[in-house]
Scaffold this motif. Structure first.
Motif, PDB file in Angstrom:
ATOM      1  N   ILE A 827      53.052 -14.348  28.368  1.00  0.00           N
ATOM      2  CA  ILE A 827      54.463 -14.991  27.904  1.00  0.00           C
ATOM      3  C   ILE A 827      54.234 -16.057  26.560  1.00  0.00           C
ATOM      4  N   GLN A 830      53.245 -14.175  23.502  1.00  0.00           N
ATOM      5  CA  GLN A 830      54.370 -13.518  22.773  1.00  0.00           C
ATOM      6  C   GLN A 830      55.322 -14.489  22.103  1.00  0.00           C
ATOM      7  N   PHE A 836      59.804 -12.112  21.265  1.00  0.00           N
ATOM      8  CA  PHE A 836      60.589 -12.401  22.463  1.00  0.00           C
ATOM      9  C   PHE A 836      61.248 -11.159  23.299  1.00  0.00           C
ATOM     10  N   GLN A 839      59.078  -9.960  25.981  1.00  0.00           N
ATOM     11  CA  GLN A 839      58.690 -10.520  27.065  1.00  0.00           C
ATOM     12  C   GLN A 839      59.415 -10.273  28.497  1.00  0.00           C
ATOM     13  N   HIS A 869      66.322 -10.649  27.975  1.00  0.00           N
ATOM     14  CA  HIS A 869      65.494  -9.817  26.945  1.00  0.00           C
ATOM     15  C   HIS A 869      65.655  -8.323  27.030  1.00  0.00           C
TER      16      HIS A 869
END
Length: 999
Positions: A827, A830, A836, A839, A869
C-alpha cells in the motif's frame, strides 16, 4: 416481428425467444438463461422467487447448485442485455423484469387487444378487426418453440388462451362484416389445432355455409359431435346444435349482407402457385402485409423485397399475393422480368407490357408496337381498377418504372436482388437468411418430422451448413428425398468440405453457385476484384478500416466498394460500419478467386497489409488502455492505412471489443501463412484485451501460439515475453502445472538474455504458482528473490505487485502478522506511485490478515478503503473477493446484511467471465457465511462447487477449505468425517498450523 427500431430494447416471447437492441439481435445464452428470461417475460413486473426460476430452468430434479446457477444465469443475462441491471432487478427473494409495454411483443399484444375492445365499444368494427389482426401477427409459434418445460409451459398456457380468445373475437368481427370464404383456411387450421373449441367450429360452419358449401358445414358438426362423444362422452352445446339446425333448414338469418348480390366473374389471375410447404418468414410476411394495407394517396402502393439470390423473395411475394388477392377484385398479375435468370436475357419493357396487356384481355391488334404507346395504353387500361401486380426478378429501376400504374387503387409487389434506389415511393423490405428456427421448420416440413427427429443433431448441422439460405435448404432436402438411403449425417459429412459444398447445392436447374455467379457477373471489374480480396478477411465482421487495408486503398474508397457489394447482397451489414459474408457467399468468393488465380502474390500482399494494420491498430489501442506496458520492438513496419479513432480509453476499449473475434482469427491466419512475427506481436497486444475481459481460454490459446511462433523465429526476447504472457493466462485459467513450466522456461530464457526485469517477473510468477499448488516454502523463496530483484532494479510497481502475492501466501499459511506487514508495504509503494486505483487488492489482502488475527474492526476499515477504490475497470474476480469478504466481516461484527446483499453480488460477479480460482475462493467465503447463517444446504452446494473447481486446478489451499466447509455444512452426515480427514491431510501437507485450519 422484426428487430426493434434503433436505440430501443425489445423482447419477443410469442414464439422462439428473441432479444433486440438498436436493431441488433442479442445473444441471450443457453437453455437455462432462455427459460429464466422467458418466465420473467411471461409475468412482467412481478417478483419471481429463485425457487420459481429453478422450476422454470429445469424440468425435474434440479441440481444441488440450482439456486447458484440461477444467480449465475441472471448475472450473465444482465451482461448480455444492454442496461441489463436496470431491466432485470433483484427484488427481495427473487428477480423481476421491468419493461415498457412496447418493449415486448406480449405487451404490444395486450395493448392492441385493449384498443380493439375500445373500438368495438365505439361500433368501429372494421378498425377493431384490423387491430386484432395486427395483434395476432405478433405470434410466431409456441413459446420457446414448446421446449420450455412444465413451469414455462404452464405460464405459456394462459398466454395461449388469450391468443385463442383474440382469434375468436377477430373471426366474429370479420363474419359480422360479411366476410366468409377468405376466413376458411385460418378456421380449418385453428379447428384442427383446437378440435374441442366449439366457438371456432361454429365460425367455420358459418363461413362454409355462406360460401355455398352447406354439406361441408354439416359435416363439421358431425366431426365435432363424434369427437366429443368419443373423447368426453358429451354432446355439442346448445349454441352449436342450434347453428346446425339453422343450416339444415337454410335459415335466412345465416346469410351475410353480401349474399343478395350476384356472384362476380372470376378475376384474371396469373400468379404462380403458392408453395404448399412454404415455411418461416413470419416477421417479413407480417411486415409485407402491413405495408400493403396502406394504400397510396396519389399513386399505387409499391412494396418491394430485396435480398441475395436464393433467399426466397419470390416465394414470399407469391405467398403474400395470394393472401392479399381478395382485396383486388379486378385481377392479380405476375410477370417474371428475368433480371437474374441463368442463361436468359432480362425481359424488355415492351415485351413485359405486351404480356400484361394481353393478360387483362386487351386484343393483340390493339396493342401498339412501340414501348411508349404500350406504356400509355397500360396506364389507361388500369384507370379505376384495383389490381395486384407482382413484378418479379427486376434488374434495374428503368425496366420497372414504365410498368407501374399511376392510379391509387393498385398494389405492386416487386422483387429484386438489389435495392433499386432510383424508384421513389417504394417501401423496401430486405430479406436476409432465415432464422435457425425457421430453417429447422423448413427441413422438417420438406423431409418429414420423423426423419428429422431420428437425427436431430445432423438436421441442426445441415441448416448451419446451408447458412440458413432457403434455396440451399430446398436443394439439400430435395437431394435427400430423392436418395432415401442417404442419411442426414451422410449429407452433412459431404457438406463439411468447403471446397465441395457449393457443388452439393445443385439440383437440376437450381444451383446456389449459379445464382450467386449472376450477381457477381453483374459487378464491374473493380468490385469483382474487391469481392475476391475481401473474402481473405478471416473474421466474421469487416469494418471500413480493415477493408481499406486489405484492398490497399483509402477508407472512403473502401466504404464505396463495401456499399456496392451490400447493395447487391453479396455482403450483409450486421451493424453500422460493419460488413460480413454469408458462409456460402464466402465459399463462392473463394471458388472464383481460385478460378481467377487471385490467391497468389496479390492475396499474400493483401493479407500482410491486413495483419500490419491490425498490429498497428492494436498497438495504438494498448498505448491508450495500458500506458505502463514495456515497449517491445516488433520488427514490423507501421501500417500506412488510416486507423480508427482510438483517442480515449472508451473508444479504444469499444474498438478492441468489437474487433476481438477478428483479431483472434487474424492470429490464426498469420499462423497458417507462416507469418510468425505477426503471431507473436499481434498475440501480445491481444493478450492485454483477453486478460482484461476474462476470455481465459482464448488468452491461453493465443499464449501457446505465440510461444510456438517465437521458438520458430529463434528470437529469445520475443520468447521470454510470450512465455510470461502464457504464464499469466495459465494462472487466470487455473492451469497451474502448465503455468509453472512456462514460468521456469521464461526465467531461464531471461537469464540467458540478461533481461533482469523478465527474470524478476518470472520469479514472482513461480512464487505465485507454487503458492497456489500448496508448495509454500518454494513459493516463499521465489517471491523473496523476485522482490529483491525489483528493489535492486528500482521498479516499485512490480515490487508492490509481488508484495501482494507475498501477503496472500503468508495469509494462506496462517502467518498473519507477516501478511499484514507485506500488505502495508504494498500500500505504501502504491501510494508513492499514485496508483490508488490498484490499492483495492492490497487493502483486501490487509483485511484478510486482520481477519486472521481476529481484528474485525480493522478488517472492516480496510475493506471500506478497498471498496472505495473499486472502479469500472476492476477485475470482476478481484472485486468479488472484496465484496464477499466484506459480507463475511459484517457478519462477524453483527452488522445487518447490506442492500443489495454483498455476498450475492460477489456470486453474480464470479458467475461469468471470472477466473476459476477467484470463483473457488469466493464460493468458499460465501459458503462459510451461509453456514453460520444456518443455510446449510446453500453452504454445502457452494463448497461442493468450490471443491470441484479447486481440485481440477490443484488449488490446494481452497480445496482444503472447501473440504473443511463441506464437513461443517454436513455435520452429522456420514460423509462429514471423510471430508474432514481429507482437509486435514491437505493442511498438514502444506504446513498450515492446526489452530489456523478452520475459518
Amino acid at each position: 416481428m422484426t428487430a426493434a427500431p434503433a436505440e430501443q430494447l425489445r423482447f419477443n416471447v410469442l414464439g422462439p425467444l428473441e432479444g433486440w437492441s438498436s436493431g441488433v439481435r442479442l445473444r441471450l445464452g443457453g437453455a437455462v438463461q432462455e427459460r429464466i428470461l422467458t418466465a420473467l417475460l411471461l409475468d412482467p413486473g412481478r417478483v419471481l422467487p429463485v425457487a420459481r426460476l429453478v422450476e422454470a430452468a429445469w424440468d425435474e430434479d434440479p441440481p444441488a447448485t440450482a439456486s447458484h446457477q440461477v444467480r449465475k444465469a441472471v448475472a450473465d443475462l444482465r451482461k448480455r442485455i444492454p442496461g441489463g441491471a436496470a431491466v432485470l432487478l433483484t427484488d427481495g427473494p427473487g428477480y423481476r423484469l421491468v419493461l415498457e409495454e412496447g418493449q415486448s411483443d406480449l405487451g404490444e399484444f395486450g395493448t392492441l387487444v385493449g384498443m380493439a375492445k375500445g373500438a368495438v365499444a365505439g361500433h368501429r368494427l372494421a378498425e377493431a378487426a384490423e387491430m386484432l389482426r395486427s395483434a395476432l401477427t405478433l405470434w410466431r409459434g409456441p413459446v420457446l418453440s414448446g421446449t420450455g418445460g412444465p413451469a414455462v409451459a404452464a405460464a405459456a398456457t394462459a398466454v395461449e388462451e388469450r391468443r385463442l380468445a383474440a382469434w375468436e373475437e377477430y373471426l366474429a368481427l370479420r363474419l359480422s362484416l360479411g366476410d366468409s370464404g377468405e376466413l376458411i383456411p385460418d378456421l380449418m387450421e385453428l379447428t384442427s389445432q383446437h378440435p374441442f373449441r366449439e366457438t371456432l367450429r361454429g365460425q367455420l360452419m358459418l363461413a362454409l355455409y355462406r360460401s355455398g358449401r352447406q354439406a361441408e358445414a354439416l359435416e363439421e358438426y358431425g366431426k365435432v359431435r363424434r369427437l366429443l362423444a368419443g373423447e368426453l362422452g358429451v354432446d355439442p352445446g346448445p349454441q352449436l346444435a342450434g347453428l346446425y339446425e339453422d343450416i339444415l333448414r337454410e335459415s335466412p338469418d345465416l346469410l351475410g349482407a353480401e349474399s343478395a348480390a350476384a356472384p362476380p366473374a372470376d378475376p384474371v389471375c396469373t400468379l404462380p402457385h403458392d408453395l404448399a410447404d412454404f415455411t418461416g418468414r413470419e416477421a417479413e410476411l407480417a411486415e409485407l402485409l402491413r405495408r400493403a394495407a396502406h394504400e397510396g394517396e396519389r399513386g399505387p402502393q409499391v412494396v418491394a423485397l430485396d435480398g441475395m439470390g436464393g433467399s426466397g423473395k419470390t416465394s414470399l411475394a407469391v405467398r403474400a399475393a395470394h393472401q392479399l388477392a381478395g382485396a383486388y377484385p379486378d385481377g392479380r398479375l405476375h410477370i417474371d422480368l428475368r433480371g437474374y435468370t441463368p442463361g436468359d436475357q432480362p425481359v424488355s419493357t415492351g415485351t413485359a407490357l405486351d404480356g400484361l396487356l394481353r393478360a387483362l384481355g386487351v386484343p393483340g391488334d390493339r396493342i401498339p408496337e412501340d414501348t411508349a404507346g404500350r406504356t400509355a395504353l397500360w396506364r389507361a387500361t388500369l384507370a379505376g381498377k384495383r389490381l395486384l401486380i407482382l413484378l418479379d426478378n427486376a434488374a434495374d429501376a428503368a425496366g420497372v418504372r414504365p410498368l407501374l400504374p399511376t392510379g391509387n387503387g393498385c398494389l405492386v409487389l416487386l422483387t429484386s436482388r438489389s435495392r433499386l434506389i432510383d424508384l421513389d415511393g417504394v417501401h423496401w423490405i430486405s430479406l436476409g437468411v432465415m432464422s435457425p428456427r425457421e430453417s429447422a421448420a423448413l427441413v422438417a416440413e420438406t423431409l418429414g418430422a420423423e426423419r428429422v427427429a431420428a437425427e436431430p443433431e445432423a438436421a441442426a448441422e445441415l441448416t448451419r451448413l446451408c447458412d440458413h439460405l432457403p434455396l440451399a435448404l430446398r436443394i439439400a432436402t430435395a437431394r435427400l428425398r430423392n436418395r432415401p438411403r442417404w442419411t442426414l449425417r451422410y449429407l452433412t459429412e459431404r457438406l463439411r468440405d468447403e471446397k465441395r459444398r457449393l457443388d452439393e447445392f445443385s439440383a437440376g436447374a437450381r444451383s446456389v453457385s449459379a445464382t450467386l455467379r449472376l450477381s457477381y457477373q453483374a459487378l464491374d471489374d473493380e468490385s469483382r476484384a474487391a469481392f475476391r480480396l475481401l473474402s481473405l478477411h478471416p473474421g466474421g465482421d469487416i469494418d471500413v478500416h480493415a477493408a481499406a487495408a486489405l484492398l490497399g486503398c483509402g477508407a472512403w474508397d473502401a466504404e464505396d466498394v463495401l456499399e456496392r457489394l451490400l447493395d447487391v447482397h453479396l455482403l450483409r451489414q450486421p451493424d453500422i460500419g460493419l460488413y460480413s459474408f454469408h458462409d456460402l457467399v464466402r465459399s463462392f468468393a473463394h471458388s472464383v478467386s481460385d478460378a481467377d488465380g487471385a490467391h497468389g502474390e496479390e492475396a499474400a500482399a493483401a493479407v500482410e497489409r491486413l495483419l500490419r494494420y491490425y498490429l498497428t491498430a492494436t498497438g495504438a489501442a494498448c498505448d491508450v488502455l495500458y500506458p505502463g506496458r514495456r515497449p517491445l520492438p516488433t520488427g514490423v513496419e507501421r501500417s500506412a492505412a488510416k486507423l480508427p479513432d482510438l483517442g480515449d480509453a472508451e473508444r479504444a476499449r469499444t474498438w478492441f471489443t468489437r474487433e476481438q473475434d477478428a483479431l483472434l482469427a487474424a492470429v490464426k491466419l498469420a499462423e497458417r501463412r507462416g507469418l510468425d512475427r505477426y503471431v507473436v506481436c499481434l498475440g501480445r497486444d491481444l493478450a492485454f484485451q483477453l486478460n482484461a475481459r476474462g476470455n481465459l481460454a482464448e488468452f491461453a490459446a493465443v499464449g501457446r501460439a505465440s510461444v510456438a511462433a517465437a521458438k520458430r523465429l529463434g528470437d529469445l526476447a520475443l520468447l521470454g515475453m510470450s512465455l510470461s504472457n502464457l504464464g499469466v493466462a495459465c494462472w487466470r485459467s487455473g492451469r497451474f502445472e502448465e503455468g509453472l513450466e512456462a514460468a521456469r522456461e521464461g526465467r531461464d530464457v531471461a537469464a540467458r538474455t540478461g533481461d533482469r526485469h523478465t527474470e524478476a517477473h518470472s520469479e514472482g510468477t513461480l512464487g505465485q504458482f507454487n503458492s497456489l499448488l500448496g508448495n509454500f516454502p518454494e513459493a516463499l523463496a521465489h517471491l523473496r528473490r523476485a522482490i529483491a530483484f525489483e528493489r535492486e532494479l528500482g521498479v516499485p510497481r512490480a515490487e508492490a505487485d509481488d508484495l501482494t502475492l507475498l501477503s496472500t501466501l503468508y495469509e494462506q499459511w496462517g502467518r498473519y502478522e507477516e501478511a499484514e506487514a507485506a500488505a502495508l508495504r504494498a500500500i505504501e509503494l502504491q501510494a508513492a506511485l499514485g496508483r490508488f486505483e490498484n490499492q483495492f487488492t492490497a487493502f483486501t489482502d490487509l483485511a484478510f490478515a486482520y481477519a486472521g488475527l481476529g481484528r474485525w474492526e480493522d478488517a472492516a476499515l480496510s475493506l471500506d478503503r478497498a471498496r472505495a477504490h473499486l472502479g469500472q475497470g476492476a477485475d470482476p474476480g478481484n472485486a468479488a473477493v472484496t465484496l464477499a469478504l466484506s459480507a463475511d466481516v459484517d457478519q462477524h461484527l453483527g452488522r445487518p446484511a447490506r442492500v443489495p446483499d454483498l455476498a450475492e453480488q460477489a456470486l453474480e460477479l464470479v458467475a461469468s467471465n471470472a477466473s476459476p480460482l477467484r470463483r473457488a475462493k469466493v464460493e468458499n467465503i460465501v459458503g462459510r457465511l451461509r453456514r453460520r447463517q444456518g443455510e446449510h444446504r446453500t453452504a454445502f452446494a457452494l463448497h461442493a462447487d468450490a471443491r470441484e473447481l479447486a481440485a481440477s486446478m490443484r488449488y490446494r489451499i481452497e480445496e482444503a477449505y472447501a473440504l473443511s466447509g463441506l464437513a461443517d455444512a454436513a455435520d452429522g452426515d456420514a460423509d462429514a468425517a471423510g471430508h474432514r480427514a481429507a482437509a486435514e491431510k491437505l493442511f498438514e501437507r502444506m504446513g498450515v498450523a492446526p489452530d489456523r485450519r478452520r475459518r
